[in-house]
Structure formats: C-alpha cells, structure tokens
Design an enzyme around this catalytic site. Structure first.
Site, PDB file in Angstrom:
ATOM      1  CE  LYS A  54      -8.841   2.116   3.591  1.00 40.52           C
ATOM      2  NZ  LYS A  54      -8.977   3.455   3.098  1.00 40.52           N
TER       3      LYS A  54
ATOM      4  CG  ASP B 290     -11.629   3.662   5.996  1.00 39.52           C
ATOM      5  OD1 ASP B 290     -11.162   4.504   6.797  1.00 39.52           O
ATOM      6  OD2 ASP B 290     -11.357   3.658   4.784  1.00 39.52           O
TER       7      ASP B 290
ATOM      8  NE  ARG C 195      -9.713  10.598   9.124  1.00 39.24           N
ATOM      9  CZ  ARG C 195      -8.860   9.846   8.411  1.00 39.24           C
ATOM     10  NH1 ARG C 195      -9.229   8.680   7.946  1.00 39.24           N
ATOM     11  NH2 ARG C 195      -7.643  10.269   8.193  1.00 39.24           N
TER      12      ARG C 195
ATOM     13  CB  SER D 235      -8.213   5.257   7.527  1.00 34.55           C
ATOM     14  OG  SER D 235      -8.611   5.264   6.196  1.00 34.55           O
TER      15      SER D 235
ATOM     16  CG  HIS E 178      -1.736   1.247   1.330  1.00 35.59           C
ATOM     17  ND1 HIS E 178      -2.920   1.365   0.643  1.00 35.59           N
ATOM     18  CD2 HIS E 178      -1.547   2.425   1.961  1.00 35.59           C
ATOM     19  CE1 HIS E 178      -3.427   2.564   0.867  1.00 35.59           C
ATOM     20  NE2 HIS E 178      -2.620   3.226   1.666  1.00 35.59           N
TER      21      HIS E 178
HETATM   22  N1  URA Z   1      -5.702   6.746   2.792  1.00 31.65           N
HETATM   23  C1  URA Z   1      -6.659   6.113   3.499  1.00 31.65           C
HETATM   24  O1  URA Z   1      -7.147   5.069   3.090  1.00 31.65           O
HETATM   25  N2  URA Z   1      -7.065   6.668   4.657  1.00 31.65           N
HETATM   26  C2  URA Z   1      -6.560   7.816   5.146  1.00 31.65           C
HETATM   27  O2  URA Z   1      -6.964   8.241   6.194  1.00 31.65           O
HETATM   28  C3  URA Z   1      -5.557   8.461   4.401  1.00 31.65           C
HETATM   29  C4  URA Z   1      -5.139   7.901   3.225  1.00 31.65           C
END
Ligand code: URA
Length: 428
Positions: free
Chosen positions: A190, A164, A171, A186, A85
C-alpha cells in the site's frame, strides 16, 4: 500470464520449496480475480505463516500486490513527497500533527490512512470526530489538496493494492495475521503504491503493539525497509515504545484535542518528541535536512496547514469537539512514581468505551476514550484522579474498568522502554 496449478503452489510452499516469481504473480493475480478460491489461498497463507518467505519471494509477492492496483505518480506536484506509517498503537495520534508539520516544511504528505480495528485506534476515526470532516477524497481533489495545502489524510481508494484488501480480510479469519512477510508485504504494497518519494516507518513494540517483542519488531522493520528500498522508495524505520500509550489521551475526539495542543506549540513531551523525530526523518528522506521542523511547530506554520487541511475536507477546525455523556474517574492506587500504565489494557478499555470497533462495519463513538493526568516516570499521590473514562454509554464502563485491572503500577519494578529504541536503515 501462464497459468499454474494452485495445488502445486500450495504443496511447494508447504514442503519448503521456494516459489518462483511467476508462480507468485499468478497466484496473487488469480486470487484477486476470484480464480483461486479462499480455501486454497487460506492454505497457502498458512504455509507461508509456517515456512516464511525468502527475500526474492517476498519481493515478488509484494510487487504482485502492488500490481493488483495502481501505483500512483505524484511527480506532477513538482515538490518532494514523504509519508509515514505506524504499525499501530494506543494513543498514537502522531499522524495528525505530523502531516501538517512536514507540509509546512515544504514537503507534500500524501497520507492514505485506515480505521481502527481491535484495541488500536484509527486515524480516520479520530479525524471524523471533527464536525463536517470527510475521509473520502476523490482523485482530483486529492491531487489539488496536495498541491494547494501540501497534506491530505484520507481513506485509500479501491485501486490501491486491492489484493491486500482481500488477503487481509482472509488473514483476519484464518489465524495468519502475525507473520512478518505477510505483514510487511501488506503494509509496503500500500505504501509503495501510494507513490511518495520517501517513507518513514514507525514500528511499535511492547504490549500495545502488534509485535510485543523488540527483536521481532526490528525484524519487521528491517524487512519493510528492504522492500521499500528495493522499490525505489527511500525508507527508514524507527522502532518505538508501545509498552505505555503515547501522550495523555487515547480515543477519538480526545486525541484530536491533544494533537491541536501539539500544533499550538504545547502538548505532552513524548508526542512532541516523536512527532519531531519522525518529521526529521521524513525531511531527511527527501534531502531537506536543512529544515528544522521544531520552528514550524513553534511559529504556527504547522497549525495553519492543519486548519487548511481540515477545512479542505469539509471540517470546521474551530467547532467544539464532541463531549461524552458519561465520565468515570479512576484514582492512583498509591503514592510514588508511576512505573506502569499498560498500553494494551488502556487500548482495550478505550475500545470497550466505544472508541474502537469489533467489526469493520461497526460505528465508533467520537467522544469515547480515556485521558490520564500523569505519564510513566511521573509522581502520583494516592487517591489523585489518574484516569478519566469517557463514553456516551454508561453501561460500557464496568467492562472498561475490568480491562484496566492491573494496568496501573506505582513503584513496581517495570522498566519502561526508551521512546525510540532503534533506527533501521537499508544498511543496518
Ligand atoms: N497493517 C496492515 O496494513 N497489514 C498488516 O498485515 C498488519 C497491519
């Protein structure tokens, strides 16, 4: 689950009192079910923004987000699985060559990706430049593709950490995005739910990154590595440069074209170097450090997997990529060494040309983007073509040029960051 009072939870966090795992489980679950309204969750997020979270709170918060959906089980594949990621950057197309490369080395890569928002590009938007390619893959086809091809890059389904999706949208409109515990939970909720055995995080730092400051990027990396390891996922992070964009292209089709060059054994040095560094980490994470990914890149195995991966999702790997209707060339301002090519400015310019979107529902232009002829550290001659702006809509060019004001520096005293600044593991 015992009910709590949202106001008590907000007050406790506001006053710096540590929340219990039960309070956290309840509030995340109740918010996801709609029993806690946006205004109360907004207040709690702002309290978290200012007060932070203790390690135990963060672990409970992340687990509650994972539990809002399904944690996938990929053990039936009978093959190790690894994912990466990136926290997002400009010209960051690394997932495109990386996923087929690691799959070509015998490790399955389940890559659930997102779309771009703001100045950073989105992997799915880039791949959609390939005629016919589809981002949506249903559960059965996803597993079948992982088994047959070894790599899938597709959109996350609704069952992956649904908390999320709600929290991120909230947010975004309440000024609570830039919080290390909220970003870490967050991303990691995932990634943990995705079910891979090993995870490599590419945490960007510099003007084009979420975290502009290297120390904050290291802190984010440490936090995410801690969450991954605690959840049983072998996790390592590289902190990498995003003061300048990666490679020689930022946009959609232009980044696909550059990725294909890398898969063909060529491409810009920084893209190749970072792709290989991340591939080695993914292989090491699943105990396959005996495999050299450079060989799979050179001998065409990674390209074979790419072609099969694109075809499996309806794409034609041989189809010509879309070309822009309009182009505009920016020349080098002086003769000397290119010392600044500002990532944020190029990202905003590519976005204004149509490569990115301002709102989630906006379409993107497949052919929009920027390509450049020289990277930081290379010699340029005054007047040589340096940047080519590409768009379907000439009206977008002046605003893109405005974003590039001051973005290019020749013989300035800017000190480019090393490509890989740091490697963060569980113990570091
Ligand atoms: N990417 C995400 O998935 N969440 C965040 O809070 C920031 C970047």
């Amino acid at each position: 689950m015992a009910a709590h009072d949202a106001i008590d939870v907000i007050r406790a966090k506001r006053d710096g009192v540590e929340l219990s795992p039960e309070q956290i489980r309840w509030v995340v679950d109740a918010y996801t079910r709609g029993a806690v309204p946006d205004e109360q969750m907004s207040a709690l997020l702002m309290a978290v923004f200012f007060r932070g979270m203790a390690a135990g709170e963060l672990a409970a918060w992340t687990q509650a987000m994972i539990d809002s959906g399904e944690r996938k089980d990929l053990s039936s594949l009978g093959r190790p699985t690894a994912d990466k990621h990136s926290t997002g950057g400009v010209g960051d197309k690394i997932t495109l060559p990386l996923a087929p490369l690691v799959a070509a080395c015998g490790v399955a890569v389940p890559q659930l990706s997102g779309r771009g928002l703001g100045h950073t590009g989105g992997t799915l938007d880039k791949l959609e430049a390939i005629p016919g390619w589809r981002a949506d893959v249903h559960e059965e086809a996803y597993l079948a593709q992982l088994r047959d091809v070894g790599a899938v890059i597709c959109a996350a389904g609704h069952d992956l950490a649904p908390a999320d999706k709600l929290l991120y949208a909230l947010r975004d409109v309440t000024g609570t995005v830039e919080s290390i515990p909220l970003i870490a939970s967050s991303i990691m909720s995932k990634k943990i739910a995705e079910g891979a055995d090993a995870l490599v995080l590419d945490v960007k730092t510099g003007s084009g990154a979420f975290m502009k400051d290297a120390e904050a990027s290291r802190e984010l990396a440490r936090t995410m590595v801690g969450l991954g390891e605690a959840a049983g996922v072998r996790t390592v992070a590289l902190v990498t440069a995003m003061d300048r964009p990666l490679g020689r292209a930022a946009g959609n089709a232009v980044e696909v074209a550059e990725s294909v060059e890398v898969l063909a054994g060529g491409g810009p040095d920084d893209v190749v170097e970072l792709t290989l560094a991340l591939a080695r980490e993914m292989l090491t994470g699943v105990g396959r450090d005996d495999v050299d990914p450079a060989e799979a890149l050179q001998d065409g195995r990674a390209m074979d997997v790419w072609r099969r991966m694109i075809t499996a999702q309806g794409g034609d790997p041989d189809a010509p990529l879309p070309r822009p209707a309009e182009t505009h060339v920016v020349t080098a301002p002086a003769t000397g060494t290119l010392t600044r090519l500002d990532a944020y400015s190029l990202g905003v310019a590519a976005w204004r040309l149509g490569a990115g979107r301002a709102r989630k529902e906006d379409p993107v232009q497949a052919a929009a983007g920027i390509v450049w002829t020289a990277g930081v550290g290379e010699r340029v001659t005054a007047g040589q073509p340096l940047l080519e702006l590409q768009t379907d809509d000439a009206d977008r060019i002046p605003r893109a040029l405005a974003a590039l004001e001051g973005a290019v520096g020749v013989d300035t005293d800017d000190e480019p960051l090393p490509l890989v600044l740091d490697r963060i593991t569980a113990g570091s």
